[in-house]
Design a protein around this motif. Structure first.
Motif, PDB file in Angstrom:
ATOM      1  N   PRO A 105       0.820  -1.213   0.000  1.00 24.62           N
ATOM      2  CA  PRO A 105       0.000   0.000   0.000  1.00 24.62           C
ATOM      3  C   PRO A 105       0.857   1.268   0.000  1.00 24.62           C
ATOM      4  O   PRO A 105       1.900   1.330   0.655  1.00 24.62           O
ATOM      5  CB  PRO A 105      -0.790  -0.112   1.312  1.00 24.62           C
ATOM      6  CG  PRO A 105      -0.725  -1.554   1.678  1.00 24.62           C
ATOM      7  CD  PRO A 105       0.590  -2.042   1.193  1.00 24.62           C
ATOM      8  N   GLY A 106       0.416   2.246  -0.775  1.00 18.68           N
ATOM      9  CA  GLY A 106       1.095   3.539  -0.783  1.00 18.68           C
ATOM     10  C   GLY A 106       2.455   3.524  -1.456  1.00 18.68           C
ATOM     11  O   GLY A 106       3.307   4.366  -1.153  1.00 18.68           O
ATOM     12  N   ARG A 107       2.701   2.588  -2.387  1.00 16.42           N
ATOM     13  CA  ARG A 107       4.016   2.500  -3.023  1.00 16.42           C
ATOM     14  C   ARG A 107       4.359   3.783  -3.783  1.00 16.42           C
ATOM     15  O   ARG A 107       5.469   4.291  -3.694  1.00 16.42           O
ATOM     16  CB  ARG A 107       4.052   1.310  -3.982  1.00 16.42           C
ATOM     17  CG  ARG A 107       5.437   1.084  -4.580  1.00 16.42           C
ATOM     18  CD  ARG A 107       5.457  -0.063  -5.558  1.00 16.42           C
ATOM     19  NE  ARG A 107       4.645   0.223  -6.741  1.00 16.42           N
ATOM     20  CZ  ARG A 107       4.609  -0.554  -7.829  1.00 16.42           C
ATOM     21  NH1 ARG A 107       5.331  -1.665  -7.858  1.00 16.42           N
ATOM     22  NH2 ARG A 107       3.852  -0.239  -8.852  1.00 16.42           N
ATOM     23  N   GLU A 108       3.385   4.317  -4.540  1.00 12.26           N
ATOM     24  CA  GLU A 108       3.644   5.531  -5.314  1.00 12.26           C
ATOM     25  C   GLU A 108       3.942   6.714  -4.391  1.00 12.26           C
ATOM     26  O   GLU A 108       4.807   7.547  -4.685  1.00 12.26           O
ATOM     27  CB  GLU A 108       2.443   5.855  -6.221  1.00 12.26           C
ATOM     28  CG  GLU A 108       2.221   4.863  -7.346  1.00 12.26           C
ATOM     29  CD  GLU A 108       1.549   3.595  -6.872  1.00 12.26           C
ATOM     30  OE1 GLU A 108       1.104   3.555  -5.693  1.00 12.26           O
ATOM     31  OE2 GLU A 108       1.480   2.617  -7.655  1.00 12.26           O
ATOM     32  N   LEU A 109       3.206   6.771  -3.269  1.00 14.28           N
ATOM     33  CA  LEU A 109       3.439   7.857  -2.317  1.00 14.28           C
ATOM     34  C   LEU A 109       4.827   7.747  -1.692  1.00 14.28           C
ATOM     35  O   LEU A 109       5.510   8.750  -1.476  1.00 14.28           O
ATOM     36  CB  LEU A 109       2.355   7.821  -1.231  1.00 14.28           C
ATOM     37  CG  LEU A 109       2.312   9.008  -0.268  1.00 14.28           C
ATOM     38  CD1 LEU A 109       2.080  10.308  -1.031  1.00 14.28           C
ATOM     39  CD2 LEU A 109       1.231   8.817   0.785  1.00 14.28           C
ATOM     40  N   MET A 110       5.252   6.515  -1.426  1.00 16.26           N
ATOM     41  CA  MET A 110       6.594   6.309  -0.867  1.00 16.26           C
ATOM     42  C   MET A 110       7.676   6.665  -1.881  1.00 16.26           C
ATOM     43  O   MET A 110       8.751   7.145  -1.520  1.00 16.26           O
ATOM     44  CB  MET A 110       6.749   4.865  -0.389  1.00 16.26           C
ATOM     45  CG  MET A 110       6.103   4.607   0.968  1.00 16.26           C
ATOM     46  SD  MET A 110       6.480   2.974   1.599  1.00 16.26           S
ATOM     47  CE  MET A 110       5.371   1.975   0.637  1.00 16.26           C
ATOM     48  N   GLN A 111       7.407   6.440  -3.161  1.00 15.50           N
ATOM     49  CA  GLN A 111       8.364   6.844  -4.190  1.00 15.50           C
ATOM     50  C   GLN A 111       8.581   8.355  -4.149  1.00 15.50           C
ATOM     51  O   GLN A 111       9.713   8.841  -4.197  1.00 15.50           O
ATOM     52  CB  GLN A 111       7.870   6.431  -5.580  1.00 15.50           C
ATOM     53  CG  GLN A 111       8.072   4.953  -5.901  1.00 15.50           C
ATOM     54  CD  GLN A 111       7.578   4.622  -7.297  1.00 15.50           C
ATOM     55  OE1 GLN A 111       6.396   4.784  -7.598  1.00 15.50           O
ATOM     56  NE2 GLN A 111       8.482   4.143  -8.148  1.00 15.50           N
ATOM     57  N   LEU A 112       7.488   9.081  -4.062  1.00 17.93           N
ATOM     58  CA  LEU A 112       7.591  10.542  -4.008  1.00 17.93           C
ATOM     59  C   LEU A 112       8.281  10.989  -2.722  1.00 17.93           C
ATOM     60  O   LEU A 112       9.088  11.935  -2.727  1.00 17.93           O
ATOM     61  CB  LEU A 112       6.186  11.153  -4.104  1.00 17.93           C
ATOM     62  CG  LEU A 112       5.447  10.931  -5.423  1.00 17.93           C
ATOM     63  CD1 LEU A 112       4.031  11.498  -5.350  1.00 17.93           C
ATOM     64  CD2 LEU A 112       6.213  11.580  -6.578  1.00 17.93           C
ATOM     65  N   ALA A 113       7.957  10.300  -1.611  1.00 17.85           N
ATOM     66  CA  ALA A 113       8.595  10.652  -0.336  1.00 17.85           C
ATOM     67  C   ALA A 113      10.095  10.404  -0.395  1.00 17.85           C
ATOM     68  O   ALA A 113      10.901  11.197   0.114  1.00 17.85           O
ATOM     69  CB  ALA A 113       7.971   9.849   0.801  1.00 17.85           C
ATOM     70  N   ALA A 114      10.488   9.291  -1.020  1.00 20.04           N
ATOM     71  CA  ALA A 114      11.914   8.980  -1.144  1.00 20.04           C
ATOM     72  C   ALA A 114      12.629  10.019  -1.993  1.00 20.04           C
ATOM     73  O   ALA A 114      13.740  10.463  -1.662  1.00 20.04           O
ATOM     74  CB  ALA A 114      12.092   7.589  -1.748  1.00 20.04           C
ATOM     75  N   MET A 115      12.000  10.445  -3.088  1.00 17.79           N
ATOM     76  CA  MET A 115      12.595  11.476  -3.943  1.00 17.79           C
ATOM     77  C   MET A 115      12.695  12.796  -3.192  1.00 17.79           C
ATOM     78  O   MET A 115      13.697  13.518  -3.298  1.00 17.79           O
ATOM     79  CB  MET A 115      11.768  11.637  -5.213  1.00 17.79           C
ATOM     80  CG  MET A 115      11.776  10.398  -6.102  1.00 17.79           C
ATOM     81  SD  MET A 115      10.641  10.522  -7.508  1.00 17.79           S
ATOM     82  CE  MET A 115      11.489  11.748  -8.508  1.00 17.79           C
ATOM     83  N   GLY A 116      11.657  13.099  -2.399  1.00 15.51           N
ATOM     84  CA  GLY A 116      11.713  14.304  -1.574  1.00 15.51           C
ATOM     85  C   GLY A 116      12.816  14.229  -0.535  1.00 15.51           C
ATOM     86  O   GLY A 116      13.495  15.218  -0.241  1.00 15.51           O
ATOM     87  N   GLY A 117      13.012  13.019   0.025  1.00 16.14           N
ATOM     88  CA  GLY A 117      14.088  12.831   0.999  1.00 16.14           C
ATOM     89  C   GLY A 117      15.456  13.048   0.390  1.00 16.14           C
ATOM     90  O   GLY A 117      16.337  13.660   1.000  1.00 16.14           O
ATOM     91  N   VAL A 118      15.650  12.559  -0.841  1.00 17.59           N
ATOM     92  CA  VAL A 118      16.929  12.759  -1.534  1.00 17.59           C
ATOM     93  C   VAL A 118      17.189  14.240  -1.765  1.00 17.59           C
ATOM     94  O   VAL A 118      18.287  14.756  -1.503  1.00 17.59           O
ATOM     95  CB  VAL A 118      16.941  11.992  -2.871  1.00 17.59           C
ATOM     96  CG1 VAL A 118      18.148  12.393  -3.715  1.00 17.59           C
ATOM     97  CG2 VAL A 118      16.946  10.486  -2.621  1.00 17.59           C
ATOM     98  N   ALA A 119      16.165  14.947  -2.258  1.00 24.99           N
ATOM     99  CA  ALA A 119      16.315  16.389  -2.494  1.00 24.99           C
ATOM    100  C   ALA A 119      16.600  17.126  -1.186  1.00 24.99           C
ATOM    101  O   ALA A 119      17.418  18.055  -1.145  1.00 24.99           O
ATOM    102  CB  ALA A 119      15.050  16.946  -3.155  1.00 24.99           C
ATOM    103  N   ALA A 120      15.934  16.702  -0.103  1.00 27.11           N
ATOM    104  CA  ALA A 120      16.142  17.349   1.196  1.00 27.11           C
ATOM    105  C   ALA A 120      17.565  17.127   1.703  1.00 27.11           C
ATOM    106  O   ALA A 120      18.182  18.029   2.286  1.00 27.11           O
ATOM    107  CB  ALA A 120      15.131  16.818   2.214  1.00 27.11           C
ATOM    108  N   VAL A 121      18.096  15.932   1.479  1.00 23.51           N
ATOM    109  CA  VAL A 121      19.466  15.634   1.924  1.00 23.51           C
ATOM    110  C   VAL A 121      20.462  16.578   1.274  1.00 23.51           C
ATOM    111  O   VAL A 121      21.304  17.194   1.944  1.00 23.51           O
ATOM    112  CB  VAL A 121      19.832  14.164   1.614  1.00 23.51           C
ATOM    113  CG1 VAL A 121      21.342  13.959   1.698  1.00 23.51           C
ATOM    114  CG2 VAL A 121      19.133  13.225   2.583  1.00 23.51           C
ATOM    115  N   PHE A 122      20.371  16.718  -0.050  1.00 27.53           N
ATOM    116  CA  PHE A 122      21.332  17.580  -0.740  1.00 27.53           C
ATOM    117  C   PHE A 122      21.083  19.059  -0.445  1.00 27.53           C
ATOM    118  O   PHE A 122      22.027  19.852  -0.372  1.00 27.53           O
ATOM    119  CB  PHE A 122      21.286  17.316  -2.246  1.00 27.53           C
ATOM    120  CG  PHE A 122      21.853  15.978  -2.631  1.00 27.53           C
ATOM    121  CD1 PHE A 122      23.214  15.740  -2.559  1.00 27.53           C
ATOM    122  CD2 PHE A 122      21.020  14.946  -3.030  1.00 27.53           C
ATOM    123  CE1 PHE A 122      23.740  14.504  -2.892  1.00 27.53           C
ATOM    124  CE2 PHE A 122      21.531  13.709  -3.365  1.00 27.53           C
ATOM    125  CZ  PHE A 122      22.892  13.485  -3.292  1.00 27.53           C
ATOM    126  N   GLY A 123      19.815  19.411  -0.242  1.00 27.97           N
ATOM    127  CA  GLY A 123      19.515  20.797   0.118  1.00 27.97           C
ATOM    128  C   GLY A 123      20.098  21.180   1.469  1.00 27.97           C
ATOM    129  O   GLY A 123      20.746  22.220   1.617  1.00 27.97           O
TER     130      GLY A 123
END
Length: 460
Positions: A105-123
């Protein structure tokens, strides 16, 4: 500094790694716990995916040099590195979480969250590297001594660690040459322990130019250590802070009776297995690049594709190293060895490119499989220079106590050597590696080698 498997890591670096890994895992778990708990699916798969992604981000940050000190890096350079990290990291995040079963459940939402996490790390990596927040982690250091040795300690601290705050210098009783400015000298008749407590000192570095005749207040230094203040001599300071063993501030007794220089059979076996596995993987991945390189060398100039040269290896035994030819065939037509220099006119156009990208070193993986070299270790030198350097540089022969490497600690920490003085400076890093080598340090060096290749640092 924190010591992990004999290698010193700055507390700031360890904190950065923990923040980066935790940020991605926390974002994924925050979105996955609710729906997955209701569905009874558990969080094992999303957590595993988050850990894999966090490991990939760690490698990207290491390869781009984001865990290095930022005091010599501009904001534009940090933004460029962050952009490169995001370009690689976002597709990785989408792919890794896209591999989760569709029933999660929520796989697509987790994909977006993971991408947001990557962007947040570098930011946040760019933000903390160029904000005042990093100044909150500071180490207050008192230097016992005021001569040339103390001045050298202060200079290296200023250049290498922006978080080090030198509170002052204490003149030793037998020091006759004062090399630091008078306003930096602490004048007090109180014991060192009282002075350290009043100044909130975290560390004392003993850097005396003259250490004979009771020049060190041993009881006072012991009291400081018992009260929680770290006390280091100058050689230990350089090893901890700069990851090198300064040969002008160390003696043979310290190398013999100190910790390190362990060459046990278990470490030898682990290192050999690591070498063979990595060499096979790298050769399979680099084969297309090596084929293109060989064709380019052949098309540009006459002569062999590979360059074979005798180097000194383990226990001083000579062996023949294999590299892609990057110079003209008559580069040493007179038979006299020469140091490679910047903008060397003997280097071909293809050679200049493959040297910058370190592609010329790839055939040495064959030497690794043969057992003549290791993936990580001191770089092998030519017999002509070894004979010269052994006579001029103390402890130079120590580097031959283990197999030479395709890459090494000196290669990622110091520019390309072109003189005896450069060889001396590189030896200080090689001695550190020989003393503290471990699988962990090998992995650190490999990650830093990727950063060196990407930024073309120190190429000739």
């Amino acid at each position: 500094m924190i010591r992990i498997f004999n290698h010193y890591l700055h507390r700031r670096t360890l904190l950065q790694v923990m923040i980066d890994l935790g940020l991605i895992v926390a974002l994924v778990l925050a979105l996955s716990l609710g729906p997955l708990g209701d569905a009874g699916q558990g969080i094992a798969l999303p957590l595993l995916a988050a850990l894999v992604l966090a490991a990939c981000v760690f490698v990207i940050n290491s390869a781009t040099g984001f865990y290095e000190y930022a005091h010599n890096r501009t904001l534009l350079q940090s933004l460029a590195r962050a952009t490169a990290g995001i370009v690689v990291g976002l597709p990785l995040a989408w792919l890794i979480f896209g591999l989760l079963p569709a029933a999660v459940p929520g796989r697509e939402l987790m994909q977006l969250a993971a991408m947001g996490g990557v962007a947040a790390v570098f930011g946040q990596r760019v933000f903390f590297a160029h904000s005042k927040a990093q100044s909150l982690i500071r180490t207050r250091i008192l230097i016992y001594g005021a001569g040339p040795a103390a001045q050298l300690v202060a200079q290296t601290l200023t250049q290498s660690d922006p978080h080090a705050e030198i509170v002052g210098f204490v003149v030793g009783p037998n020091e006759t040459e004062i090399a630091v400015s008078s306003h930096e000298i602490l004048k007090s008749d109180r014991p060192l322990s009282d002075l350290a407590r009043d100044l909130r000192v975290d560390e004392i570095v003993v850097a005396l130019s003259e250490r004979r005749g009771g020049s060190m207040p041993l009881r006072q230094l012991l009291d400081c250590k018992l009260s929680g203040v770290r006390v280091l001599d100058i050689s230990s300071h350089f090893e901890k802070s700069l990851a090198q063993i300064r040969i002008d501030h160390v003696h043979a007794g310290a190398l013999i009776f100190g910790e390190g220089f362990n060459q046990g059979w278990l470490r030898t076996v682990v290192k050999r297995v690591f070498d063979v596995v990595c060499a096979l993987v790298l050769l399979s991945l680099a084969l297309p690049v090596m084929v293109v390189t060989a064709i380019a060398i052949k098309l540009e100039s006459r002569g062999p594709v590979f360059y074979r040269q005798v180097r000194v290896g383990y226990n001083g035994k000579p062996f023949e190293v294999v590299k892609f030819r990057s110079m003209r065939s008559d580069a040493e037509g007179d038979g006299k060895p020469r140091w490679a220099k910047a903008n060397d006119d003997r280097v071909t156009r293809v050679g200049r490119l493959i040297r910058k990208l370190r592609i010329d070193e790839l055939p040495q993986l064959i030497n690794v499989l043969r057992g003549e070299m290791s993936l990580v270790g001191p770089r092998p030198e030519r017999p002509y220079f070894v004979e010269q350097l052994t006579q001029q540089v103390p402890f130079y022969a120590v580097r031959h106590s283990m197999k030479p490497g395709v890459t090494g600690w000196a290669q990622v920490r110091y520019h390309y050597g072109e003189s005896v003085e450069d060889a001396k400076r590189k030896l200080e890093y090689d001695l550190y590696y020989v003393k503290n080598h471990s699988l962990f340090l090998d992995l650190v060096i490999i990650l830093e080698t990727i950063a060196v290749v990407l930024t073309a640092r120190g190429s000739r």
